[in-house]
Motif scaffolding. Structure first.
Motif, PDB file in Angstrom:
ATOM      1  N   LEU A  69      -8.336 -10.225   2.040  1.00 14.46           N
ATOM      2  CA  LEU A  69      -9.336  -9.158   2.053  1.00 14.46           C
ATOM      3  C   LEU A  69      -9.814  -8.892   3.469  1.00 14.46           C
ATOM      4  O   LEU A  69      -9.955  -7.736   3.885  1.00 14.46           O
ATOM      5  N   TRP A  70     -10.032  -9.947   4.223  1.00 13.86           N
ATOM      6  CA  TRP A  70     -10.443  -9.800   5.625  1.00 13.86           C
ATOM      7  C   TRP A  70      -9.370  -9.065   6.430  1.00 13.86           C
ATOM      8  O   TRP A  70      -9.673  -8.147   7.191  1.00 13.86           O
ATOM      9  N   ARG A  71      -8.101  -9.439   6.248  1.00 10.20           N
ATOM     10  CA  ARG A  71      -7.018  -8.779   6.982  1.00 10.20           C
ATOM     11  C   ARG A  71      -6.921  -7.302   6.593  1.00 10.20           C
ATOM     12  O   ARG A  71      -6.668  -6.439   7.445  1.00 10.20           O
ATOM     13  N   LEU A  72      -7.141  -7.002   5.331  1.00  8.54           N
ATOM     14  CA  LEU A  72      -7.123  -5.612   4.882  1.00  8.54           C
ATOM     15  C   LEU A  72      -8.246  -4.829   5.558  1.00  8.54           C
ATOM     16  O   LEU A  72      -8.038  -3.696   6.029  1.00  8.54           O
ATOM     17  N   LYS A  73      -9.414  -5.432   5.661  1.00  4.42           N
ATOM     18  CA  LYS A  73     -10.546  -4.775   6.320  1.00  4.42           C
ATOM     19  C   LYS A  73     -10.276  -4.563   7.808  1.00  4.42           C
ATOM     20  O   LYS A  73     -10.674  -3.547   8.386  1.00  4.42           O
ATOM     21  N   VAL A  74      -9.619  -5.543   8.438  1.00  9.82           N
ATOM     22  CA  VAL A  74      -9.262  -5.401   9.855  1.00  9.82           C
ATOM     23  C   VAL A  74      -8.348  -4.199  10.047  1.00  9.82           C
ATOM     24  O   VAL A  74      -8.544  -3.385  10.965  1.00  9.82           O
ATOM     25  N   MET A  75      -7.357  -4.055   9.191  1.00  5.66           N
ATOM     26  CA  MET A  75      -6.430  -2.920   9.307  1.00  5.66           C
ATOM     27  C   MET A  75      -7.117  -1.590   9.013  1.00  5.66           C
ATOM     28  O   MET A  75      -6.817  -0.572   9.641  1.00  5.66           O
ATOM     29  N   ALA A 126     -10.273  -0.999   9.663  1.00  2.00           N
ATOM     30  CA  ALA A 126     -11.060  -0.746  10.877  1.00  2.00           C
ATOM     31  C   ALA A 126     -10.188  -0.180  11.988  1.00  2.00           C
ATOM     32  O   ALA A 126     -10.688   0.541  12.870  1.00  2.00           O
ATOM     33  N   GLN A 127      -8.896  -0.481  11.949  1.00  2.00           N
ATOM     34  CA  GLN A 127      -7.950   0.060  12.930  1.00  2.00           C
ATOM     35  C   GLN A 127      -7.387   1.409  12.490  1.00  2.00           C
ATOM     36  O   GLN A 127      -6.455   1.933  13.106  1.00  2.00           O
ATOM     37  N   ASP A 128      -7.958   1.965  11.428  1.00  2.00           N
ATOM     38  CA  ASP A 128      -7.606   3.298  10.915  1.00  2.00           C
ATOM     39  C   ASP A 128      -6.141   3.379  10.470  1.00  2.00           C
ATOM     40  O   ASP A 128      -5.488   4.410  10.648  1.00  2.00           O
ATOM     41  N   MET A 129      -5.639   2.308   9.868  1.00  3.91           N
ATOM     42  CA  MET A 129      -4.251   2.312   9.400  1.00  3.91           C
ATOM     43  C   MET A 129      -4.087   2.972   8.035  1.00  3.91           C
ATOM     44  O   MET A 129      -2.995   3.416   7.683  1.00  3.91           O
ATOM     45  N   PHE A 130      -5.172   3.012   7.231  1.00  3.71           N
ATOM     46  CA  PHE A 130      -5.083   3.533   5.870  1.00  3.71           C
ATOM     47  C   PHE A 130      -6.222   4.504   5.584  1.00  3.71           C
ATOM     48  O   PHE A 130      -7.262   4.477   6.251  1.00  3.71           O
ATOM     49  N   ASP A 131      -6.019   5.337   4.561  1.00  2.00           N
ATOM     50  CA  ASP A 131      -7.132   6.092   4.007  1.00  2.00           C
ATOM     51  C   ASP A 131      -7.884   5.164   3.060  1.00  2.00           C
ATOM     52  O   ASP A 131      -7.288   4.303   2.403  1.00  2.00           O
ATOM     53  N   VAL A 132      -9.176   5.346   2.972  1.00  2.00           N
ATOM     54  CA  VAL A 132      -9.995   4.459   2.150  1.00  2.00           C
ATOM     55  C   VAL A 132     -11.090   5.257   1.468  1.00  2.00           C
ATOM     56  O   VAL A 132     -11.602   6.242   2.024  1.00  2.00           O
ATOM     57  N   GLN A 133     -11.432   4.895   0.258  1.00  2.00           N
ATOM     58  CA  GLN A 133     -12.587   5.492  -0.431  1.00  2.00           C
ATOM     59  C   GLN A 133     -13.352   4.381  -1.134  1.00  2.00           C
ATOM     60  O   GLN A 133     -12.773   3.426  -1.631  1.00  2.00           O
ATOM     61  N   GLY A 134     -14.677   4.540  -1.123  1.00  2.24           N
ATOM     62  CA  GLY A 134     -15.538   3.504  -1.675  1.00  2.24           C
ATOM     63  C   GLY A 134     -16.147   2.677  -0.551  1.00  2.24           C
ATOM     64  O   GLY A 134     -15.854   2.872   0.632  1.00  2.24           O
ATOM     65  N   ILE A 186       0.848  -1.196   0.000  1.00  3.06           N
ATOM     66  CA  ILE A 186       0.000   0.000   0.000  1.00  3.06           C
ATOM     67  C   ILE A 186       0.884   1.246   0.000  1.00  3.06           C
ATOM     68  O   ILE A 186       1.766   1.392   0.841  1.00  3.06           O
ATOM     69  N   THR A 187       0.652   2.121  -0.977  1.00  2.00           N
ATOM     70  CA  THR A 187       1.487   3.297  -1.191  1.00  2.00           C
ATOM     71  C   THR A 187       0.682   4.577  -0.950  1.00  2.00           C
ATOM     72  O   THR A 187      -0.464   4.529  -0.487  1.00  2.00           O
ATOM     73  N   GLY A 188       1.269   5.708  -1.342  1.00  2.00           N
ATOM     74  CA  GLY A 188       0.585   6.991  -1.218  1.00  2.00           C
ATOM     75  C   GLY A 188      -0.408   7.243  -2.333  1.00  2.00           C
ATOM     76  O   GLY A 188      -1.108   8.258  -2.331  1.00  2.00           O
ATOM     77  N   ASP A 189      -0.480   6.338  -3.300  1.00  2.65           N
ATOM     78  CA  ASP A 189      -1.447   6.444  -4.394  1.00  2.65           C
ATOM     79  C   ASP A 189      -2.626   5.509  -4.150  1.00  2.65           C
ATOM     80  O   ASP A 189      -2.461   4.421  -3.599  1.00  2.65           O
ATOM     81  N   THR A 249      -1.841   4.931   1.835  1.00  4.56           N
ATOM     82  CA  THR A 249      -1.294   5.235   3.150  1.00  4.56           C
ATOM     83  C   THR A 249      -1.952   6.473   3.724  1.00  4.56           C
ATOM     84  O   THR A 249      -2.445   7.335   2.982  1.00  4.56           O
ATOM     85  N   LYS A 250      -1.956   6.572   5.019  1.00  5.67           N
ATOM     86  CA  LYS A 250      -2.602   7.698   5.703  1.00  5.67           C
ATOM     87  C   LYS A 250      -1.966   9.021   5.313  1.00  5.67           C
ATOM     88  O   LYS A 250      -0.760   9.162   5.212  1.00  5.67           O
ATOM     89  N   THR A 251      -2.824  10.007   5.053  1.00  5.45           N
ATOM     90  CA  THR A 251      -2.354  11.364   4.781  1.00  5.45           C
ATOM     91  C   THR A 251      -2.062  12.054   6.119  1.00  5.45           C
ATOM     92  O   THR A 251      -2.906  12.104   7.005  1.00  5.45           O
TER      93      THR A 251
END
Length: 270
Positions: A239-245, A247-255, A211-214, A267-269
């Protein structure tokens, strides 16, 4: 002769091999669960079976495979009960268990062995452990999965068939019981049939590196992981592990965080 495999792709290629060699003629049965992940405590009694089913429901909810647990498509307990019934009714019947050098197949073998002991002498293993084969281009390779082997090469693989010994029926279940009692989330193959346990977050660190800044679709992240990582697992688990992370606010997400093509991460801004 009944053939047992642990992957749908293995089923297809083995059926092709049977068409090439009538001495392999027999039914092909697939054990469908992935025992290399998830809870294993009390796996052979109702309580443990239901715990595992509930875990899979939680993993698959809101994802590409939601509903699979209760669709009836995967019911290994029923499959093995029918297999045992067939073996008891026909004392001439034999079972060939096909497994390659990967944690998924080895865990499936260990799980199945619990039901096979009464048929000792009629159950055979074809374990492709670090054995060379010829690929479609004529090159030598060491397959990690049965379906990587061309169908015609199965005709040579059948020579590896050997009876599962009484000693194996005594020792291997003890190894599996140890792993089950540890009840961690991930099993890894060290070599041979030696398994070790790891925590549910074992794959997270390598998944995060992709997971990058893009913005990237979750599907792209997962497919990159599967093509590059040394240790891999199913896309549903990733996919489940990605959702867990998330939910822990590790990444920015859209959609909408459901199917892997429905949302993007970066990655988080700061």
């Amino acid at each position: 002769m009944i053939h047992v495999v642990f992957n749908e792709a293995d089923t297809n290629v083995l059926k092709q091999a049977i068409e090439l060699d009538e001495t392999l003629q027999g039914e092909v049965i697939q054990i469908k669960d992935d025992f290399a992940v998830g809870p294993l405590n009390n796996i052979y009694v109702g309580e443990g079976m239901e715990e595992r089913k509930q875990w899979w429901r939680d993993v698959l909810i809101g994802g590409d495979y939601e509903g699979k647990v209760d669709s009836g498509e995967i019911d290994d307990t029923k499959t093995v009960a029918e297999l045992v019934g067939t073996m008891r009714r026909n004392e001439e019947e034999t079972i060939w268990i096909w497994a390659a050098q990967n944690k998924h197949d080895v865990c499936g073998y260990y799980w199945l062995l619990n039901y096979m002991k009464e048929f000792q002498g009629r159950v055979f293993i074809l374990y492709l452990n670090n054995l060379p084969f010829i690929n479609e281009k004529g090159g030598v390779f060491y397959p990690n999965w049965l379906h990587e082997i061309p169908a015609k090469e199965f005709l040579k693989a059948k020579k590896l068939s050997r009876e599962i010994t009484l000693s194996e029926f005594e020792v291997d279940p003890d190894e599996w019981s140890k792993i089950c009692n540890e009840n961690k989330g991930v099993r890894l193959l060290e070599g041979g049939k030696k398994l070790i346990s790891a925590d549910y977050d074992f794959y997270d660190a390598d998944l995060k590196k992709i997971i990058t800044g893009d913005w990237q679709k979750a599907s792209k992240v997962i497919h990159q992981y599967l093509s590059k990582a040394k240790h891999t697992t199913g896309d549903a688990y990733l996919l489940w592990r990605l959702k867990v992370m998330i939910a822990q606010d590790m990444f920015d997400v859209q959609g909408k965080v459901e199917n892997m093509k429905d949302f993007e991460v970066k990655t988080k801004t700061i």
